[in-house]
Design an enzyme around this catalytic site. Structure first.
Site, PDB file in Angstrom:
ATOM      1  N   HIS A 179      -0.864  10.639  -2.809  1.00  0.00           N
ATOM      2  CA  HIS A 179      -2.192  10.239  -2.360  1.00  0.00           C
ATOM      3  C   HIS A 179      -3.119  11.407  -2.054  1.00  0.00           C
ATOM      4  O   HIS A 179      -4.193  11.529  -2.640  1.00  0.00           O
ATOM      5  CB  HIS A 179      -2.089   9.347  -1.119  1.00  0.00           C
ATOM      6  CG  HIS A 179      -3.432   8.961  -0.579  1.00  0.00           C
ATOM      7  ND1 HIS A 179      -4.056   9.662   0.432  1.00  0.00           N
ATOM      8  CD2 HIS A 179      -4.290   7.976  -0.942  1.00  0.00           C
ATOM      9  CE1 HIS A 179      -5.243   9.125   0.679  1.00  0.00           C
ATOM     10  NE2 HIS A 179      -5.404   8.097  -0.137  1.00  0.00           N
ATOM     11  N   HIS A 235       0.827  -1.206   0.000  1.00  0.00           N
ATOM     12  CA  HIS A 235       0.000   0.000   0.000  1.00  0.00           C
ATOM     13  C   HIS A 235       0.863   1.259   0.000  1.00  0.00           C
ATOM     14  O   HIS A 235       1.571   1.537   0.960  1.00  0.00           O
ATOM     15  CB  HIS A 235      -0.890  -0.025   1.246  1.00  0.00           C
ATOM     16  CG  HIS A 235      -1.849   1.100   1.342  1.00  0.00           C
ATOM     17  ND1 HIS A 235      -1.910   1.928   2.454  1.00  0.00           N
ATOM     18  CD2 HIS A 235      -2.803   1.537   0.487  1.00  0.00           C
ATOM     19  CE1 HIS A 235      -2.866   2.824   2.276  1.00  0.00           C
ATOM     20  NE2 HIS A 235      -3.419   2.609   1.086  1.00  0.00           N
TER      21      HIS A 235
END
Length: 274
Positions: A71, A29
């Site tokens: 992100h 991730h």
């Protein structure tokens, strides 16, 4: 704190060592983001060394059109952007040029050892993984300023790398995902051969699953809404299921036991034991 977390994660070793070879794909991730600053070269490279099956990244676009791996919709949390550009009215990725973003420190927030780590481009991510065993799961940013244009840009970028795409698809080392169905459809229309996944924080209804199964390849829900009936139904409809973000040892064991196809985790070494 990191040592304590890893000590706890080691409890999962017995059930996951064998599963790493035959069970769920290990998806890092934002790279190995439990041990290095997320979405940086350090996190990507560490995930490769830990033999993650895939790295998961987040695709956004700069003001001058460069696709970057970042992100958050704004950059205050993980960079020194407020110090470097104190007079700017906002700090969205799309408000800055690539040359401006390359100056940012994206590592010091995590640990002093990573001071000077930079934001990296999608091109750089691909260069770092394309000759390794580690594949790519690219998330199209849901930040509202982009509409569906990042999906189109990512499709165009991958179209410009036919050798990489051809090899990655043959090895099942490439997929794209999105929380936004419109983005996913746009990408799928442009690049139908590349597997497309739908992210969901909630449990999808059966009607939604049936509709998505007509064109999507993956359903990627939050692990807390995932159970055996959902996994079985997704598989029955011919799709894969990757769950996020699974870090706690008990949750890793549970998800692996359900037969999910991939586990998205901040600590890929928990499953790969590297």
């Amino acid at each position: 704190m990191v040592v304590a977390v890893l000590s706890g994660l080691a409890l999962a070793a017995t059930s996951t060592t064998a599963h790493a070879a035959t069970g769920p794909d290990v998806i890092a991730h934002r790279g190995s983001s439990g041990m290095a600053p997320e979405n940086t070269a350090a996190a990507i490279d560490l995930a490769v060394r830990q033999r993650a099956d895939h790295v998961e990244i987040d695709v956004q676009r700069t003001k001058d059109g460069k696709l970057v791996n970042f992100h958050d919709c704004t950059m205050e949390r993980t960079t020194d952007i407020e110090d470097l550009y104190p007079d700017r009215p906002g700090y969205r990725v799309s408000d800055f040029t690539w040359n401006e973003l390359r100056r940012l420190d994206a590592g010091s927030w995590f640990h002093d050892d990573y001071a000077g780590e930079r934001i990296i481009s999608v091109d750089d991510v691909i260069r770092r993984i394309q000759h390794t065993r580690t594949g790519l799961l690219a998330e199209i940013s849901p930040c509202s300023q982009y509409g569906t244009t990042v999906a189109t840009d990512l499709a165009d970028t991958l179209r410009g790398k036919p050798g990489y795409v051809r090899t990655a698809l043959a090895r099942k080392q490439l997929a794209v995902q999105s929380f936004q169905t419109d983005d996913a459809r746009t990408f799928h229309t442009a690049q139908p051969d590349i597997p497309i996944g739908i992210l969901d924080a909630d449990r999808p209804t059966d009607a939604e699953l049936v509709g998505l199964s007509r064109w999507a390849d993956q359903i990627n829900p939050q692990h807390t809404v995932t159970d055996q009936p959902l996994v079985d139904r997704v598989h029955q409809l011919g799709m894969d299921i990757n769950v996020w973000t699974v870090d706690e040892p008990g949750a890793i064991r549970t998800m692996a036991g359900l037969g999910v196809d991939g586990i998205i985790t901040d600590y890929p070494q928990t499953l790969t034991q590297r």
